[in-house]
Design a protein around this motif. Structure first.
Motif, PDB file in Angstrom:
ATOM      1  N   UNK A 145     -54.932 -91.849  -8.258  1.00 44.73           N
ATOM      2  CA  UNK A 145     -54.336 -91.601  -9.366  1.00 44.73           C
ATOM      3  C   UNK A 145     -53.978 -92.605 -10.118  1.00 44.73           C
ATOM      4  N   UNK A 146     -54.710 -94.225  -9.468  1.00 49.62           N
ATOM      5  CA  UNK A 146     -53.424 -94.749 -10.115  1.00 49.62           C
ATOM      6  C   UNK A 146     -53.876 -95.681 -11.432  1.00 49.62           C
ATOM      7  N   UNK A 147     -54.997 -94.804 -11.932  1.00 48.43           N
ATOM      8  CA  UNK A 147     -55.183 -94.687 -13.665  1.00 48.43           C
ATOM      9  C   UNK A 147     -54.368 -94.069 -14.109  1.00 48.43           C
ATOM     10  N   UNK A 148     -53.498 -93.098 -13.310  1.00 49.91           N
ATOM     11  CA  UNK A 148     -51.785 -92.714 -13.879  1.00 49.91           C
ATOM     12  C   UNK A 148     -50.762 -93.256 -13.091  1.00 49.91           C
ATOM     13  N   UNK A 149     -51.028 -94.493 -12.951  1.00 51.46           N
ATOM     14  CA  UNK A 149     -49.680 -94.676 -12.315  1.00 51.46           C
ATOM     15  C   UNK A 149     -48.984 -93.868 -10.632  1.00 51.46           C
ATOM     16  N   UNK A 150     -49.471 -93.685 -10.138  1.00 52.96           N
ATOM     17  CA  UNK A 150     -48.858 -92.474  -9.192  1.00 52.96           C
ATOM     18  C   UNK A 150     -48.444 -93.447  -8.685  1.00 52.96           C
ATOM     19  N   UNK A 151     -47.257 -93.006  -7.579  1.00 50.35           N
ATOM     20  CA  UNK A 151     -46.737 -94.390  -6.446  1.00 50.35           C
ATOM     21  C   UNK A 151     -47.085 -93.974  -5.134  1.00 50.35           C
ATOM     22  N   UNK A 152     -46.827 -94.377  -4.035  1.00 49.60           N
ATOM     23  CA  UNK A 152     -46.736 -94.278  -2.612  1.00 49.60           C
ATOM     24  C   UNK A 152     -45.916 -93.179  -2.515  1.00 49.60           C
ATOM     25  N   UNK A 153     -44.887 -92.936  -2.845  1.00 46.22           N
ATOM     26  CA  UNK A 153     -43.648 -92.181  -2.668  1.00 46.22           C
ATOM     27  C   UNK A 153     -44.102 -90.993  -3.760  1.00 46.22           C
ATOM     28  N   UNK A 154     -44.798 -91.178  -4.635  1.00 45.43           N
ATOM     29  CA  UNK A 154     -45.087 -89.236  -5.585  1.00 45.43           C
ATOM     30  C   UNK A 154     -46.017 -89.096  -4.316  1.00 45.43           C
ATOM     31  N   UNK A 155     -47.206 -89.787  -3.983  1.00 45.34           N
ATOM     32  CA  UNK A 155     -48.135 -89.348  -3.348  1.00 45.34           C
ATOM     33  C   UNK A 155     -47.525 -88.422  -2.192  1.00 45.34           C
ATOM     34  N   UNK A 156     -47.087 -89.120  -1.589  1.00 46.08           N
ATOM     35  CA  UNK A 156     -46.329 -88.236  -0.170  1.00 46.08           C
ATOM     36  C   UNK A 156     -45.589 -87.148  -0.172  1.00 46.08           C
ATOM     37  N   UNK A 157     -45.329 -87.122  -1.288  1.00 46.78           N
ATOM     38  CA  UNK A 157     -44.129 -85.992  -1.345  1.00 46.78           C
ATOM     39  C   UNK A 157     -45.192 -84.658  -2.159  1.00 46.78           C
ATOM     40  N   UNK A 158     -46.502 -85.013  -2.994  1.00 47.92           N
ATOM     41  CA  UNK A 158     -47.170 -84.420  -3.126  1.00 47.92           C
ATOM     42  C   UNK A 158     -48.253 -83.712  -1.629  1.00 47.92           C
ATOM     43  N   UNK A 159     -48.448 -85.159  -0.835  1.00 46.30           N
ATOM     44  CA  UNK A 159     -48.599 -84.455   0.146  1.00 46.30           C
ATOM     45  C   UNK A 159     -48.556 -83.243   1.133  1.00 46.30           C
ATOM     46  N   UNK A 160     -46.627 -83.531   0.855  1.00 46.53           N
ATOM     47  CA  UNK A 160     -45.934 -82.989   1.777  1.00 46.53           C
ATOM     48  C   UNK A 160     -45.314 -82.057   1.630  1.00 46.53           C
ATOM     49  N   UNK A 161     -46.185 -81.451   0.542  1.00 44.72           N
ATOM     50  CA  UNK A 161     -44.939 -80.483  -0.625  1.00 44.72           C
ATOM     51  C   UNK A 161     -44.909 -79.313   0.675  1.00 44.72           C
ATOM     52  N   UNK A 162     -43.896 -78.317   0.002  1.00 42.00           N
ATOM     53  CA  UNK A 162     -44.407 -76.564   1.285  1.00 42.00           C
ATOM     54  C   UNK A 162     -46.195 -75.981   0.854  1.00 42.00           C
ATOM     55  N   UNK A 163     -46.000 -76.149  -0.275  1.00 40.10           N
ATOM     56  CA  UNK A 163     -47.369 -75.196  -0.736  1.00 40.10           C
ATOM     57  C   UNK A 163     -48.246 -75.614  -0.096  1.00 40.10           C
TER      58      UNK A 163
END
Length: 333
Positions: free
Chosen positions: A88-106
């Motif tokens: 998702x680098x072309x969308x500017x996804x940061x490591x913090x955002x990626x971590x939040x997505x990957x550890x989200x409750x869903x």
């Protein structure tokens, strides 16, 4: 043997690993037990092991043999973060955002990365999450199949008329995802559905591109779209048995097919029906199911690089089990 039983039998021959991200829904726990008991797949459940164990104990669910992974503490989390950031680098996804997505409750992104990396062969979700959430995570992690940009769906329609399709079984697409596909999308839907016809029924696909016109009997931009899609599909998959534009009777009835489309290898004997838009597809499958008494198995998501399937939020435990079996068969293919 019913179609669902055939699918389960095929799933059990080569066990694939299917991840269930929605551990907080008790239906998933009951389904996991049934899948293991029936020998349909290996199961991974995502969530807090203590909470899952407590819920299973309270409900009398036996999760013996089921692997439980907590995304926030998983050994593979950092690797998934790295890969998702790269994706998702072309969308500017940061490591913090990626971590939040990957550890989200869903757990949808974590499950998607498991499938992407081969740590799981497929995923089943949607008992709690919306179709939009499930497909968005799937698209951003697994992506689409080579040569395909359109995520779509199909139904396996088990009719009471053995002369239709393959002993009464037909594939209908797209009936659940794309409201108004253009010619390129329609072609990709046709190719993806043809591949699933072979995967599930073990026969070559005979694809009818449906319209209100047969071979130029009517002139309209909508019929022209179907003709353009036909040519694109032939380019994507040379050798595919596909024809259009065909009316439904010309696609299904040999005498009508011979009259309206003489010489066609598909007319009168189609086993895959591709509808020009979602209005036609959704209305058709519901009419065939309700009026003709057919069994509708699906919708099954297709067009992704690896199998991820979406459930109805009103699904039963048996529905989940069946979709796990379908996902396993897709993974085998």
């Amino acid at each position: 043997m019913s179609l669902v039983e055939q699918i389960k039998s095929k799933a059990g021959k080569t066990l694939k690993t299917v991840v269930l991200p929605e551990s907080y829904d008790e239906r998933m726990l009951f389904a996991a037990q049934k899948v293991m008991e029936q020998g349909l797949a290996k199961i991974v459940i995502l969530g807090n092991p203590g909470e899952i164990a407590a819920a299973a104990s309270a409900k009398g669910v036996n999760l013996t043999g089921v692997e439980i992974i907590e995304p926030a503490t998983a050994p593979r989390l950092d690797a998934y973060v790295d890969e998702l950031v790269e994706l998702r680098k072309s969308k500017g996804l940061t490591r913090e955002e990626a971590t939040n997505l990957l550890t989200a409750r869903d757990n949808l992104y974590f499950a998607g990365m498991m499938v992407r990396t081969g740590d799981a062969d497929g995923e089943v979700a949607g008992a709690t999450g919306t179709t939009g959430d499930v497909l968005r995570a799937a698209f951003q992690t697994v992506g689409t199949a080579p040569g395909i940009k359109t995520v779509s769906s199909f139904f396996l329609m088990v009719t009471k008329t053995p002369s239709f399709g393959e002993n009464g079984i037909l594939l209908f697409a797209d009936c659940a995802v794309n409201p108004n596909p253009d010619a390129q999308a329609l072609a990709e839907i046709a190719v993806a559905t043809a591949r699933n016809c072979t995967a599930f029924l073990d026969v070559p696909a005979r694809v009818a591109m449906l319209s209100f016109s047969t071979k130029g009997s009517a002139k309209h931009d909508d019929a022209d779209k179907v003709l353009k899609a036909l040519e694109i599909a032939k380019g994507i998959e040379p050798g595919l048995q596909i024809d259009g534009e065909l009316q439904a009777d010309a696609a299904l009835l040999p005498k009508v097919g011979e009259k309206k489309a003489p010489g066609s290898t598909v007319a009168g004997k189609a086993n895959v029906l591709i509808f020009p838009d979602l209005d036609a597809g959704n209305i058709a499958y519901k009419l065939v199911e309700r009026v003709a008494g057919a069994e509708a198995v699906g919708p099954v998501i297709q067009g992704l690089a690896k199998p991820i399937n979406d459930l109805s939020r009103g699904c039963s435990v048996d529905d989940i089990v069946n979709v796990v079996a379908i996902t396993a068969v897709q993974a085998q293919a």
